[in-house]
Design a protein around this motif. Structure first.
Motif, PDB file in Angstrom:
ATOM      1  N   SER A 161      -2.229  -6.958   7.583  1.00  0.00           N
ATOM      2  CA  SER A 161      -2.520  -5.536   7.362  1.00  0.00           C
ATOM      3  C   SER A 161      -1.282  -4.734   6.998  1.00  0.00           C
ATOM      4  CB  SER A 161      -3.214  -4.942   8.591  1.00  0.00           C
ATOM      5  OG  SER A 161      -4.570  -5.302   8.614  1.00  0.00           O
ATOM      6  N   ASN A 189      -4.932   5.410   5.603  1.00  0.00           N
ATOM      7  CA  ASN A 189      -4.627   4.221   6.397  1.00  0.00           C
ATOM      8  C   ASN A 189      -3.169   4.123   6.794  1.00  0.00           C
ATOM      9  OD1 ASN A 189      -3.663   3.711   3.796  1.00  0.00           O
ATOM     10  ND2 ASN A 189      -3.975   1.499   3.988  1.00  0.00           N
ATOM     11  N   ASP A 190      -2.400   5.188   6.629  1.00  0.00           N
ATOM     12  CA  ASP A 190      -0.972   5.090   6.922  1.00  0.00           C
ATOM     13  C   ASP A 190      -0.379   6.481   7.009  1.00  0.00           C
ATOM     14  OD1 ASP A 190       1.371   3.765   7.461  1.00  0.00           O
ATOM     15  OD2 ASP A 190       1.558   2.791   5.509  1.00  0.00           O
ATOM     16  N   ASP A 192      -7.398  -1.699   3.762  1.00  0.00           N
ATOM     17  CA  ASP A 192      -5.968  -1.620   3.445  1.00  0.00           C
ATOM     18  C   ASP A 192      -5.711  -2.118   2.020  1.00  0.00           C
ATOM     19  OD1 ASP A 192      -5.081  -0.574   5.877  1.00  0.00           O
ATOM     20  OD2 ASP A 192      -4.921  -2.551   6.799  1.00  0.00           O
ATOM     21  N   ASN A 221      -6.986   0.504  -0.527  1.00  0.00           N
ATOM     22  CA  ASN A 221      -6.115   1.678  -0.588  1.00  0.00           C
ATOM     23  C   ASN A 221      -4.857   1.382  -1.391  1.00  0.00           C
ATOM     24  OD1 ASN A 221      -7.396   3.855   0.891  1.00  0.00           O
ATOM     25  ND2 ASN A 221      -7.227   2.572   2.696  1.00  0.00           N
ATOM     26  N   THR A 222      -4.332   0.178  -1.278  1.00  0.00           N
ATOM     27  CA  THR A 222      -3.170  -0.201  -2.084  1.00  0.00           C
ATOM     28  C   THR A 222      -3.547  -0.353  -3.552  1.00  0.00           C
ATOM     29  OG1 THR A 222      -1.919  -1.242  -0.294  1.00  0.00           O
ATOM     30  CG2 THR A 222      -1.526  -2.080  -2.507  1.00  0.00           C
ATOM     31  N   ARG A 244      -0.511  -2.846   3.271  1.00  0.00           N
ATOM     32  CA  ARG A 244      -0.146  -1.437   3.115  1.00  0.00           C
ATOM     33  C   ARG A 244       1.210  -1.296   2.429  1.00  0.00           C
ATOM     34  NH1 ARG A 244      -2.489  -1.297   8.354  1.00  0.00           N
ATOM     35  NH2 ARG A 244      -0.454  -1.300   9.382  1.00  0.00           N
TER      36      ARG A 244
END
Length: 525
Positions: A87, A288-289, A119, A122-123, A91
């Motif tokens: 994970s 997510n970050d 994850d 999103n990347t 990210r």
């Protein structure tokens, strides 16, 4: 990014031999800040060392990422095949403009868990070049269309790239709706929710839907992200309020939750909520970050008048999923989650006890292990897990210190009085290893001991399988229980026990859950 003082390398070498771990960590952190290649290389070795602690490896990876280590990009494709770092590596990949990155992510995509897929996505929506490869994968059905949430579709549109917009429109249609359309949608959902259905809403499944589409941003009952408002204290029981916020999230937006889009100097697009900013940097909460971006790396920054919460959130859900989600959101307390197959990793994140309930003075997480420790208890204490499981396989490792203590793995159990649980227990402890017990029920059910198979004071592999009425357990590859119990529960939660009595410690690690398994023990040859 501070210039290294003269003589620092010699001082750092001296401090690296300190007996104080905090001194060693701070010295290394300063070396990284000063751009020491020796410190970078030491951190790269730590990240790549599969025998090092997961927490230490994750911390080293985060340090390299924050320091913008240019050589980290070459390590990341290998790290996404490592469960301990998958994970954070997924990210971290968003920070590097490398054409090998989307190919590496898409190669492992079918193997990822639900949170890991989020994850990855999103990347893959952070850069135009990545997004094009993602859309190719959606077109070939390598990535299912349903995996792209409304928020991800919105992120794709933010690129304002004609080719991407055309492909998004072809796959998802036009996202915008008028105010009148939204009012009609709200009324349609109200009619659907008030109509008589074949069965009552399933709150346990509603929590699984919430985890899939809402939990990354919103906190509910202390579980979830902090990008959006905490929903625990909101006016959730009011159906009109709930539907208006889900169907038309841009109607009323608190200033703290307006979306800010940043384009970096290396062509990365970031959309989130600004947590803080000064003349040197901006800290942005993403889905997510959380990232801190130096001002010098920001090509453009724009705050919009739209919410971080996307429109069309409910459009991708089936009618029964909407019913279950709304019922869960309108509930008065937390319930265990009935997971989809790609949500079983939500049992334990390897970092903390998110989703678990118990006395946190007794239960902690250390080096990726769930640890129960007592100085002596007058009553049994339990740590209750977040998943509601019917037919399942659980494989884990357990270590009991000393072996004179007593513990157990509860399964197909239910919460009971004063933090206790009721249900099956696969027993752990001298004279009890491998036995099957029913807590607050029928007591000892199967009396075949498994002590002969146990490595005392060391790690032991415990497997539990429940399929219909059939229950099977094994310790270190040796069968302990194989029994059909028509009278027992067919579903329930998992929990761990600290037994009353003398001081003790029990550790659990490498938890792996499989849904709907065959009725066999995978650890027995």
């Amino acid at each position: 990014k501070v210039t290294m003082p003269a003589g620092w390398e010699a001082v750092a070498e001296q401090l690296s031999r300190s007996t104080d771990a905090t001194v060693r960590e701070l010295a290394q952190s300063l070396s990284v800040t000063f751009g020491s290649e020796q410190a970078f290389e030491a951190l790269r070795r730590q990240v790549a060392d599969g025998s090092a602690s997961p927490e230490g490896r994750r911390a080293a990876l985060n340090t390299l990422l924050e320091a913008r280590d240019p050589r980290l990009a070459a390590l990341l494709p290998g790290l996404i095949r490592d469960p301990a770092l998958r994970s954070p590596a997924l990210r971290a990949m968003a920070a590097y403009e490398d054409p090998a990155i989307p190919r590496a992510i898409l190669a492992v995509y079918p193997e990822l868990s639900g949170p890991e897929k989020r994850d990855a996505l999103n990347t893959l929506t952070a850069r135009v070049a990545f997004a094009r490869q993602l859309l190719d994968a959606v077109n070939t059905e390598h990535v299912p269309v349903r995996d792209l949430t409304a928020e991800l579709v919105r992120q794709l549109r933010r690129f304002e790239d004609p080719e991407i917009n055309a492909r998004v429109s072809e796959l998802w249609g036009i996202a915008r709706t008028s105010g009148a359309d939204k009012l009609e949608q709200i009324q349609n959902y109200k009619r659907m929710l008030s109509a008589e259905a074949e069965s009552d809403p399933d709150l346990n499944r509603g929590r699984a839907v919430f985890a899939r589409v809402c939990q990354q941003c919103h906190l509910l009952y202390d579980v979830g992200g902090r990008v959006g408002p905490d929903l625990t204290g909101s006016n959730r029981r009011d159906l009109d309020y709930l539907l208006e916020n889900m169907v038309d999230p841009n109607a009323v937006i608190p200033n703290d939750y307006l979306t800010t889009t940043i384009e970096t100097t290396d062509d990365r697009f970031l959309s989130g909520v600004v947590l803080r900013q000064d003349e040197r940097s901006v800290t942005l909460a993403l889905v997510n970050d959380t990232l801190t971006i130096p001002r010098g790396e920001i090509a453009s920054m724009e705050q919009s008048d739209i919410s971080m919460m996307p429109e069309g959130l409910l459009d991708v859900l089936k009618a029964d999923e909407v019913r279950d989600l709304v019922a869960y959101l309108r509930g008065s307390g937390q319930v265990p989650m009935r997971p989809d197959p790609d949500q079983v990793d939500l049992l334990f994140n390897g970092v903390d006890l998110t989703g678990w309930e118990g006395d946190y003075d007794l239960w902690t997480v250390e080096n990726g292990e769930i640890v129960g420790r007592s100085e002596g208890l007058t009553t049994n204490a339990f740590l209750r897990g977040p998943l509601l499981l019917g037919d399942f396989r659980l494989v884990l490792e357990v270590k009991l210190v000393p072996d004179t203590g007593n513990s157990g793995v509860q399964f197909r159990s239910e919460p009971w009085e004063e933090g206790s649980v009721k249900g099956y227990q696969a027993d752990i402890g001298a004279g009890w290893w491998g036995k099957l017990y029913e807590e607050h029920g029928r007591g000892l059910l199967r009396d075949q001991p498994g002590d002969a198979h146990v490595r005392k004071g060391d790690w032991n592999t415990y497997e539990i399988v429940a399929v219909g009425p059939r229950l099977l357990t094994a310790i270190n590859g040796n069968v302990c229980v194989d029994w059909e119990d028509e009278a027992g529960a067919r579903e329930g939660i998992l929990a761990f026990q600290l037994h009353s009595g003398r001081p003790m410690e029990v550790r659990f690690r490498n938890l792996r859950v499989e849904l709907e398994p065959e009725a066999r023990l995978s650890t027995v040859q």
